[in-house]
Design a protein around this motif. Structure first.
Motif, short mmCIF file in Angstrom:
data_model
loop_
_atom_site.label_atom_id
_atom_site.label_comp_id
_atom_site.label_asym_id
_atom_site.label_seq_id
_atom_site.Cartn_x
_atom_site.Cartn_y
_atom_site.Cartn_z
N SER A 29 0.80 -1.21 0.00
CA SER A 29 0.00 0.00 0.00
C SER A 29 0.84 1.27 0.00
O SER A 29 0.38 2.32 -0.43
CB SER A 29 -0.94 0.00 1.21
N SER A 30 2.07 1.21 0.47
CA SER A 30 2.92 2.40 0.50
C SER A 30 3.97 2.40 -0.64
O SER A 30 4.93 3.15 -0.60
CB SER A 30 3.65 2.49 1.84
N HIS A 51 0.83 4.76 -7.95
CA HIS A 51 0.99 4.54 -6.53
C HIS A 51 -0.13 3.63 -6.02
O HIS A 51 -1.29 3.83 -6.35
CB HIS A 51 0.98 5.86 -5.75
N GLN A 52 0.26 2.66 -5.24
CA GLN A 52 -0.69 1.67 -4.78
C GLN A 52 -1.69 2.24 -3.78
O GLN A 52 -2.78 1.72 -3.63
CB GLN A 52 0.05 0.49 -4.13
N SER A 53 -1.36 3.33 -3.12
CA SER A 53 -2.25 3.86 -2.08
C SER A 53 -3.49 4.53 -2.65
O SER A 53 -4.60 4.32 -2.16
CB SER A 53 -1.49 4.85 -1.20
N ASP A 54 -3.29 5.33 -3.69
CA ASP A 54 -4.42 6.11 -4.20
C ASP A 54 -4.61 6.02 -5.70
O ASP A 54 -5.50 6.67 -6.25
CB ASP A 54 -4.27 7.58 -3.81
N ARG A 99 9.39 1.75 -2.28
CA ARG A 99 8.60 2.27 -1.17
C ARG A 99 8.79 3.78 -1.13
O ARG A 99 9.88 4.28 -0.78
CB ARG A 99 9.01 1.65 0.16
N PRO A 101 6.28 7.75 -1.17
CA PRO A 101 4.97 8.40 -1.26
C PRO A 101 4.71 9.04 -2.62
O PRO A 101 3.62 9.56 -2.87
CB PRO A 101 5.04 9.47 -0.17
#
Length: 123
Positions: A29-30, A51-54, A99, A101
């Motif tokens: 997720s990060s 990006h996997q988060s959003d 990894r 953001p």
């Protein structure tokens, strides 16, 4: 972290392919995941990242309107849908993960790499 890329093959110009990259080994997720490619005799170049988060994405100018990067978080899988393929898209396509953001485009910032899948576009 292990990355397994697949989906390459031989296609005629104007055709389509979908590449897949399955990630395993941890929670992603990060992480940002990306596709790069390397044509014979040329340096590796950035194609697209997500990006996997959003799901935020960044794509190279030469693929905008033709290639789409997407993800399935439940499957830890990233896809690259390639339409309107051209002979100059012929290359080995690699998936990568880092990894971070941010949606990165610099290959040296990616820590994990898959084995590559070969795409050949005939004219």
């Amino acid at each position: 972290v292990q990355l397994q890329a697949s989906g390459g093959g031989l296609v005629q110009a104007g055709g389509s392919l979908r590449l897949s990259c399955v990630a395993s080994g941890r929670t992603f997720s990060s992480y940002v995941m990306a596709w790069f490619r390397q044509a014979p005799g040329k340096e590796r170049e950035f194609v697209a990242s997500i990006h996997q988060s959003d799901g935020s994405t960044y794509s190279a100018d030469f693929v905008k309107g033709r290639f789409t990067i997407s993800r399935d978080g439940a499957k830890n899988t990233v896809y690259l849908r390639m339409n309107s393929l051209k002979p100059e898209d012929t290359a080995v396509y690699y998936c990568a993960a880092a990894r971070s953001p941010f949606v990165l485009k610099t290959d040296s910032l990616y820590h994990y790499w898959g084995q590559g899948t070969e795409v050949t576009v005939s004219s």
